[in-house]
Design a protein around this motif. Structure first.
Motif, PDB file in Angstrom:
ATOM      1  N   ARG A 208      11.170   4.368   4.620  1.00  0.00           N
ATOM      2  CA  ARG A 208      12.244   3.014   5.573  1.00  0.00           C
ATOM      3  C   ARG A 208      13.324   2.834   6.148  1.00  0.00           C
ATOM      4  NH1 ARG A 208       6.214   0.761   5.914  1.00  0.00           N
ATOM      5  NH2 ARG A 208       5.162   2.292   3.641  1.00  0.00           N
TER       6      ARG A 208
ATOM      7  N   ALA B  68       1.821  -3.135  -3.266  1.00  0.00           N
ATOM      8  CA  ALA B  68       1.018  -2.417  -2.116  1.00  0.00           C
ATOM      9  C   ALA B  68      -0.446  -3.439  -2.161  1.00  0.00           C
ATOM     10  CB  ALA B  68       0.592  -1.039  -2.141  1.00  0.00           C
TER      11      ALA B  68
ATOM     12  N   LYS C 145       6.394   6.245   1.252  1.00  0.00           N
ATOM     13  CA  LYS C 145       7.046   6.847   2.799  1.00  0.00           C
ATOM     14  C   LYS C 145       8.273   5.390   2.527  1.00  0.00           C
ATOM     15  CE  LYS C 145       3.824   5.277   5.980  1.00  0.00           C
ATOM     16  NZ  LYS C 145       3.142   4.787   7.056  1.00  0.00           N
TER      17      LYS C 145
END
Ligand SMILES: NC(=O)c1ccc[n+]([C@@H]2O[C@H](COP(=O)([O-])OP(=O)(O)OC[C@H]3O[C@@H](n4cnc5c(N)ncnc54)[C@H](OP(=O)(O)O)[C@@H]3O)[C@@H](O)[C@H]2O)c1
Length: 426
Positions: A50, A61, A48
C-alpha cells in the motif's frame, strides 16, 4: 476530540484518501477545527503493498469491522460494487454512523432504502464523489439549488467516452484506435463495456435526476445507448452541420413526469458542453430562476475524487460533533417517472438515397405521416446516389421512431446509416 474514520477500500480513491488524511491531518485541523483520525482500513487482499503504512491490526479484511469497531465514528465506503458495499453502508447507517461513499452504482440502485435508513438514524449519507469525481455537483444540487425549479440537467459524466469521442473528432482516429489510446492512458479499463455502453453514465443520470427533481429514477428505467457504433462519418456529418458528438446523460421534467436518458448526441459547437474535451466531465443545469449553470472538471482519478470524499468526511464529521439531529438533505417521491417515449427530442438522420426526382418529397411525407417536421436538409449528390443529412424539429420519441419505420421501407432509401439526437439547440 478526534473523529475516528473507518475506510472500506484502499484502491485508487481509498488509498489516496488514507494517505491524504494522514499527511494533511494538521492542515485539516487548522482549517476546520476537526481532528480526523484514520482508525481502520478494510481491503480484500491483506498482502498487497500500500502507499501508506498503518499499525498492524488496523488494516483488516472484513467490512463489518467498521460497524462493530466502536472507535470508528464515521464510515467511508470506497470499494465499489453492490455487495458487500450495500450491506456495509446500510448496517453503518442503522448503527448511527454517518456514511460517505463514492459508489454511484450503489446509490443509483438503492437510494430510497439508504436515504430512509440515514433519515431514521438522523445521520448524514453523503456521496459527492459518486457523480463527476472531483466536480462539486451533488451538494450544489441537493443544497444550494434546493429551492430552485430545475428544468433540465445535461451532463458529460463519463471521461472515458468523452476522451474517445474527442480523439476521434480532433485526431481523426477510428473508434478502435481511440479506445486503445484510452486504455493505454488508463482512462479505460481492459474491459471497457461499462463505459462505452453508457452503463456507468446511467447510474449517474439516475442520481442527477433524483437530486434535481426529487424523484428516484430506477436505473433500469434510464434509456441507454452507448458510443460503440459512432463512426468517423457521423462525426464528419456533425461537423458539417455545426455540431460535435458527445455522450450525454440527460434528465428532464416532462408533463408526464421525469425522464432520464443516456445516448450520444450532437451538441452545437457554441454550446458550453461542446468545449468539454478529453477525459473532463461537466454538468450543465437549467433552472427556471437561476438560468444556466455549468460545473466542469476532473470526473475521475485518485486525487480529485479523494478531494470530494474528504470534503464529505469533513462535512459529516462536523455534523457528528455538533450533535445536531440532522434532517435528511435529500428526499424522493414527489413526482412520477415517465417513459422515454414521452420525451421530445430532435433527431439528425444520415441517409443514403437514390438520387432521382421526387425522392425528397417521399422522404418528407414519411416524416409528415408520423407528425415530425423537418428543420433542415443537407444533400450531397453523387450521380445515382446521394447522402442526405436531415435534422428534425422536436417531436416525441415515439413519433421519431415511427418516422424512421416509415423511412426504412421506402424503396428510394438505400440505407439509414445513422440516427443521432440533437441536444442543446432549442
Ligand atoms: N477511480 C476513480 O477515479 C473514481 C471516481 C469516482 C468514483 N469512484 C468510485 O469509488 C469507488 C472505488 O473506486 P476505485 O477506483 O478506488 O476502486 P479500486 O481501485 O478497485 O479499489 C477498490 C478497493 O476496495 C477493496 N475491496 C474490494 N472489494 C472488497 C471486499 N469485498 N472486501 C474488502 N475490500 C474490498 C479493494 O481491496 P484490494 O486493494 O485488496 O483489492 C480495493 O482496495 C467505486 O465505487 C468507484 O465507482 C472512483
Amino acid at each position: 476530540m478526534a473523529v475516528g474514520i473507518g475506510i472500506a477500500g484502499a484502491g485508487t480513491v481509498g488509498g489516496t484518501l488514507v494517505r491524504r488524511l494522514m499527511a494533511d491531518r494538521a492542515m485539516v485541523t487548522a482549517r476546520t477545527g476537526l481532528d480526523l483520525e484514520v482508525r481502520r482500513v478494510v481491503v480484500r487482499d491483506l498482502t498487497k503493498e500500500r502507499a501508506f503504512s498503518l499499525p498492524p491490526g488496523m488494516v483488516t479484511a472484513d467490512v463489518m469491522d467498521l460497524v462493530t469497531d466502536d472507535s470508528v465514528d464515521l464510515v467511508v465506503e470506497v470499494m465499489g460494487g453492490l455487495e458487500p458495499a450495500g450491506t456495509l453502508v446500510l448496517a453503518a447507517l442503522q448503527a448511527g454512523k454517518p456514511v460517505v461513499t463514492a459508489n454511484k452504482e450503489l446509490i443509483a440502485a438503492r437510494a430510497p432504502q439508504l436515504v430512509a435508513a440515514a433519515a431514521a438514524s438522523r445521520v448524514p449519507l453523503l456521496f459527492e464523489a459518486a457523480v463527476g469525481g472531483g466536480i462539486p455537483i451533488i451538494r450544489p444540487l441537493a443544497e444550494t439549488l434546493a429551492g430552485e425549479q430545475m428544468s433540465r440537467v445535461m451532463g458529460i459524466v463519463n471521461g472515458t467516452t468523452n476522451f474517445i469521442l474527442s480523439a476521434m473528432t480532433e485526431q481523426g482516429w477510428s473508434y478502435r484506435d481511440a479506445l486503445a489510446e484510452a486504455q493505454r492512458l488508463e482512462y479505460a479499463e481492459a474491459d471497457p463495456s461499462a463505459d462505452v455502453s453508457g452503463a456507468d453514465a446511467v447510474a449517474k443520470a439516475a442520481i442527477l435526476a433524483g437530486l434535481a427533481f426529487g424523484v428516484w429514477v430506477d436505473p433500469a428505467r434510464v434509456h441507454r445507448e452507448g458510443i460503440e457504433r459512432i463512426s468517423g462519418e457521423d462525426l464528419a456529418a456533425a461537423r458539417r452541420l455545426g455540431y460535435v458528438v458527445k455522450l450525454l446523460a440527460v434528465a428532464e421534467r416532462t408533463p408526464a413526469g421525469v425522464v432520464a436518458r443516456v445516448h450520444p448526441a450532437m451538441v452545437p459547437l457554441d454550446h458550453p458542453l461542446a468545449a468539454i474535451r478529453g477525459a473532463t466531465n461537466a454538468v450543465f443545469l437549467s433552472g427556471a430562476a437561476v438560468g444556466e449553470l455549468l460545473f466542469a472538471g476532473p470526473g475521475a482519478g485518485g486525487d480529485p475524487t479523494a478531494t470530494a470524499v474528504l470534503g464529505d468526511v469533513i462535512d459529516a464529521a462536523r455534523e457528528l460533533l455538533s450533535g445536531s439531529q440532522v434532517a435528511p438533505r435529500i428526499a424522493f417521491g414527489v413526482g412520477e417517472v415517465a417513459a422515454f417515449d414521452e420525451v421530445e427530442t430532435r433527431w439528425c438522420l444520415r441517409l443514403e438515397v437514390e438520387d432521382s426526382p421526387g425522392v425528397l418529397a417521399r422522404i418528407a411525407a414519411a416524416f409528415g405521416d408520423a407528425g415530425v417536421s423537418l428543420r433542415s436538409v443537407w444533400q450531397d449528390g453523387r450521380g445515382d446516389r446521394a447522402t442526405l443529412l436531415l435534422v428534425t424539429h422536436r417531436a416525441p420519441e415515439r413519433a421519431q421512431r415511427a418516422a424512421l419505420a416509415g423511412l426504412v421501407v421506402l424503396d428510394v432509401v438505400v440505407e439509414v446509416a445513422s440516427t443521432i439526437r440533437v441536444e442543446g439547440d432549442g
